[in-house]
Design an enzyme around this catalytic site. Sequence first.
Site, mmCIF file in Angstrom:
data_model
loop_
_atom_site.group_PDB
_atom_site.id
_atom_site.type_symbol
_atom_site.label_atom_id
_atom_site.label_comp_id
_atom_site.label_asym_id
_atom_site.label_seq_id
_atom_site.Cartn_x
_atom_site.Cartn_y
_atom_site.Cartn_z
ATOM 1 N N SER A 170 0.799 -1.236 0.000
ATOM 2 C CA SER A 170 0.000 0.000 0.000
ATOM 3 C C SER A 170 0.824 1.276 0.000
ATOM 4 O O SER A 170 0.286 2.360 -0.213
ATOM 5 C CB SER A 170 -0.934 0.032 1.206
ATOM 6 O OG SER A 170 -1.920 -0.955 1.072
ATOM 7 N N LYS A 215 0.523 3.460 -2.905
ATOM 8 C CA LYS A 215 -0.628 4.349 -3.076
ATOM 9 C C LYS A 215 -0.226 5.826 -3.002
ATOM 10 O O LYS A 215 -0.887 6.687 -3.591
ATOM 11 C CB LYS A 215 -1.688 4.050 -2.006
ATOM 12 C CG LYS A 215 -2.304 2.663 -2.138
ATOM 13 C CD LYS A 215 -3.171 2.317 -0.927
ATOM 14 C CE LYS A 215 -3.731 0.904 -1.058
ATOM 15 N NZ LYS A 215 -4.467 0.481 0.169
ATOM 16 N N TYR A 273 -5.159 3.666 7.751
ATOM 17 C CA TYR A 273 -6.508 3.116 7.913
ATOM 18 C C TYR A 273 -7.103 3.602 9.237
ATOM 19 O O TYR A 273 -6.986 4.773 9.567
ATOM 20 C CB TYR A 273 -6.484 1.582 7.818
ATOM 21 C CG TYR A 273 -5.630 1.100 6.683
ATOM 22 C CD1 TYR A 273 -5.891 1.520 5.376
ATOM 23 C CD2 TYR A 273 -4.529 0.275 6.892
ATOM 24 C CE1 TYR A 273 -5.097 1.105 4.317
ATOM 25 C CE2 TYR A 273 -3.733 -0.149 5.842
ATOM 26 C CZ TYR A 273 -4.022 0.281 4.561
ATOM 27 O OH TYR A 273 -3.231 -0.128 3.537
ATOM 28 N N VAL A 301 1.165 -3.786 3.974
ATOM 29 C CA VAL A 301 1.145 -5.073 4.687
ATOM 30 C C VAL A 301 2.423 -5.860 4.509
ATOM 31 O O VAL A 301 2.626 -6.889 5.178
ATOM 32 C CB VAL A 301 -0.042 -5.992 4.294
ATOM 33 C CG1 VAL A 301 -1.345 -5.440 4.807
ATOM 34 C CG2 VAL A 301 -0.077 -6.229 2.808
ATOM 35 N N TYR A 358 -3.553 -2.370 -10.439
ATOM 36 C CA TYR A 358 -3.500 -2.169 -8.990
ATOM 37 C C TYR A 358 -2.693 -3.267 -8.294
ATOM 38 O O TYR A 358 -1.799 -2.994 -7.497
ATOM 39 C CB TYR A 358 -4.928 -2.117 -8.432
ATOM 40 C CG TYR A 358 -5.002 -2.071 -6.934
ATOM 41 C CD1 TYR A 358 -4.728 -0.891 -6.249
ATOM 42 C CD2 TYR A 358 -5.319 -3.193 -6.182
ATOM 43 C CE1 TYR A 358 -4.786 -0.839 -4.859
ATOM 44 C CE2 TYR A 358 -5.386 -3.158 -4.799
ATOM 45 C CZ TYR A 358 -5.120 -1.978 -4.149
ATOM 46 O OH TYR A 358 -5.165 -1.940 -2.770
#
Lengths: 313, 313, 313, 313
Positions: free
Chosen positions: A68, A71, A247, A265, A195
């Site tokens: 992530s 991103k 998050y 992760v 993605y």
Amino acid sequence: MSRTVTDLDAAVNEIADEMRRRPDRGEVAAYIPELARVDPGAFGLVVIAADGHVAAAGDCDTPFSIQSISKVFTLTLALGMVGDRLWRRVGREPSGSPFNSIVQLERERGVPRNPFINAGAIAVTDLILSGHQPREALGEILRFMQFLARDASITIDEAVAASEQRTGFRNIALANYMKSFGVVDNPVDYTLGVYFHHCAISMSCRQLATAGRFLAHSGRDPETGLSVVQVERARRINAVMLTCGHYDGSGEFAYRVGLPGKSGVGGGILAVAPGRGSIAVWSPGLDASGNSHLGRAALERLTKRLGWSIFGL
Amino acid sequence: MSRTVTDLDAAVNEIADEMRRRPDRGEVAAYIPELARVDPGAFGLVVIAADGHVAAAGDCDTPFSIQSISKVFTLTLALGMVGDRLWRRVGREPSGSPFNSIVQLERERGVPRNPFINAGAIAVTDLILSGHQPREALGEILRFMQFLARDASITIDEAVAASEQRTGFRNIALANYMKSFGVVDNPVDYTLGVYFHHCAISMSCRQLATAGRFLAHSGRDPETGLSVVQVERARRINAVMLTCGHYDGSGEFAYRVGLPGKSGVGGGILAVAPGRGSIAVWSPGLDASGNSHLGRAALERLTKRLGWSIFGL
Amino acid sequence: MSRTVTDLDAAVNEIADEMRRRPDRGEVAAYIPELARVDPGAFGLVVIAADGHVAAAGDCDTPFSIQSISKVFTLTLALGMVGDRLWRRVGREPSGSPFNSIVQLERERGVPRNPFINAGAIAVTDLILSGHQPREALGEILRFMQFLARDASITIDEAVAASEQRTGFRNIALANYMKSFGVVDNPVDYTLGVYFHHCAISMSCRQLATAGRFLAHSGRDPETGLSVVQVERARRINAVMLTCGHYDGSGEFAYRVGLPGKSGVGGGILAVAPGRGSIAVWSPGLDASGNSHLGRAALERLTKRLGWSIFGL
Amino acid sequence: MSRTVTDLDAAVNEIADEMRRRPDRGEVAAYIPELARVDPGAFGLVVIAADGHVAAAGDCDTPFSIQSISKVFTLTLALGMVGDRLWRRVGREPSGSPFNSIVQLERERGVPRNPFINAGAIAVTDLILSGHQPREALGEILRFMQFLARDASITIDEAVAASEQRTGFRNIALANYMKSFGVVDNPVDYTLGVYFHHCAISMSCRQLATAGRFLAHSGRDPETGLSVVQVERARRINAVMLTCGHYDGSGEFAYRVGLPGKSGVGGGILAVAPGRGSIAVWSPGLDASGNSHLGRAALERLTKRLGWSIFGL
């Protein structure tokens, strides 16, 4: 070498030493075999100061799956491509929900809360893709990472990407759900293909800290002087990282570490100390919110010791 | 007078001038007559720099109802009284919901997401009360405000408090709901009595900016040298303000303004620029999220002009 | 011909006459062209009494897309195949949500509330498929419908199925979401292929009322005497139809009509009057909850006139 | 005595015998001492057939706290007072949520899903109160119960009411929440005072089954011939009981028992077999959804044996 530099080296080395000895290491992500296979004892930490000095310790040149963290870079790239109309597709508020929640999407008609939850990052990827072939879009993302990290050897781990593609049912659900509201334009398979692949980029802490320098220095690579984004945009990407980068652990990260940051992760975290430096840390074990357990502990220690928190000394 | 000071004065004056002329002023809160009665054209702005210089413009000495801005100070006071066990009663994550949402309380068994949504602030007030008489607890809060603002003339607007008490059904619902989970200890009427009264404290921008200085300067009043909270605690209160200070507009405030801040429906905002200064702005008209419309616009202009954003120049 | 029979015929004819004249016809489903193309003025009504007498009026032999009405029959078939362990995969409580909501799935870890919302019907289809080829499973479902309707000419409208498959992003999302929790066993494409096809079965009111007779008569076809399901199972399928058969309009249907029933977006409704008869009605215009507007109105009129409500005369 | 009557007596006696011997009795409600004190071994069952025959067994004359069963009668009374405009204040759809959920109220602007969840029953009580003194409204409700049960000795257990009033924080929250949306008209204390008191009415199974007879017989007491409500209204109250009478266990009750019914945390259940009879059962131990464990088991056995399910033999 200046005194500051010596201090930075000492801080990085001592924190890395301590972290390598700590028995509490969290749980390595196990939902695909490629991630589960990583050595839970690994630990890397790299800080690149404003003057270009690099303080590095531990497994700082071992590539890991950035997941992530990618991103942040796809958001940067997409803002460069479509500008602020990106925000019609994605919000910039914390979600108050786990990374893969679909509840908010139903309430808010398919518009993800922010670009750092899975749904939001998929919507951003869809904007980058926008009519091109997946291969081209992916090439563009990879070249952007190589350019930022000043290292053309960065690659995508195809085995990781393939595993995610085979088992990523929840992401497939999110993408189709957004598609039903017209928030995804391209064929879902295309968007998800890109993605899953950009999440599977492998980088070391050193490469990652280098790639993140423009965010710490007003949108500009302080060494080459090349502008990556406008100063205001860099500032705003940092703001979104701070409020949404972890998050439903974002508040906790701000509270403990006090820096904009983005975790993956794979156990990596990129953190940005505006005006001071760029930081990458890696430890594969995760806490309950899916963020690197020792990575966050190391950052908490580091910002406290260096006085780098954006919320005060 | 240093050049910086001159610049600061100029910035504050020019921004205040512009804001006083702007036709778009938002909507004044109208749920109680005492708030609805305020002049929508009012505008005040005060910045107190690290060196003590005060730049003030507009209605900077007119008292207004600080409302939810009081939550920053009750949090500070409660942390001083009960320490980090406060966090057993209240979280520190953004809620992703409006200020008065009750949904999250049901999902998370009565524990509010953070101390700056109504439920969280009521839980914090309950900790301050903890067995004392409402009158005593309220006296303590008021004296704390007077001490921080170095002004013993600060008072509570009893008419505002009485109106809130008569019509605050949603807050009564929140408090009773938490009580049903044991998150509120004292009789609900007592806790809410104190809560409604501390929200009804009246202060001017000048008083508010003075009271907020410790947050900008490592927990210490830079003039008197008195320590209000430990350095780490000041930093952390700022972090919670940044991620949670504007309800479900917190991400937007961080994105546009780039400072920790807390707004109130009276139209005031307190913002903190760590190491640089304390800022209070007041304009009664609100945007859709219940935050001062021109207040935020002024802060956005100010941080950009002064380069005070915590996310970069 | 008995007096009752005459009454039944009169009731059916009069209600059909009235409905064909009513100007308020609801909105025809338009999300795929095949459904949008249907004549909004169409109306058919068939009642088959316990003694086998058929009262039919209007477009009672025109086939239409049965859509979600097929869920009653796939539930029946699946219960026959796997018995009560079906209820480990699907609940039997009303959802309090629209037909395609995904919120409840997140809260309840992928287990749909009941077999009549889309998610639940997909899970039931997955149980029927259970390792077989989609073609075989679909053949079994179609043969079951032909058997119950005693009409081998019933077919699947391939154009409808293909359209749903092309545009059914929300159903694809639901299926993948359940797959991520292990509630769907087969490849998602297979399960959805069968699901979209059984929803695309075309039947007339006459065929549908015939197929539903076993539910009105203790699980047995009253003419042939053949048992379709055990008496207790028929009773229970009726109970689930009553509480869950019309999504978040189920309470309203029970309140107004007072019979177990299941609607489809094609405008059909199958209703069951235990011990008395089986009813099928068709009018393509839908109300806000996605149920046939005049279909429900006709059923309300009919049960009142015949005294067939299960809740009293 | 007819054969049917003998059968009914035998069924009731055998089921009561079996239930009194069963070791699995659920958990007695313990949130107030008055309920916790009840003998968990108690069991009563009364069926009053259409012809007036009463089959009774066990503790059928012991009064118990009817709690939420009172909601059926306050709904009936309120419909008589304000007619169908009641439905502007309360919906009639299953909620898909526990009895005391507040989530749905936020989503649907204070309008409760149905009159049988707590929020809905409080709104109904508020309509009955409508400007009168609590004492008068309560008197009216009590006299209505005495009239229906043909027993003027029925009273309110003041100790139960006082306990509920002292500890009912969640209900206070619900009422204030609705008040904030204008769904409660009277002072919250008044409305809740009446609500807590009518829930504290004590009745025996015999009294309860008598009071429920009008619902089984088209709105009319079959013995006195007195009409309580219009036939259509009785039918509709039954429909709401079926879909909403057992909170998020309503689907399960319909599935297993197949009769409209309403349970209370005192362990009682009133069930209605339209055209056949009125049933009251009492066993204080509750299942996880808060419904009488053995009460439901007894009803399941009874309807199966008598063939009284509304969903078929």
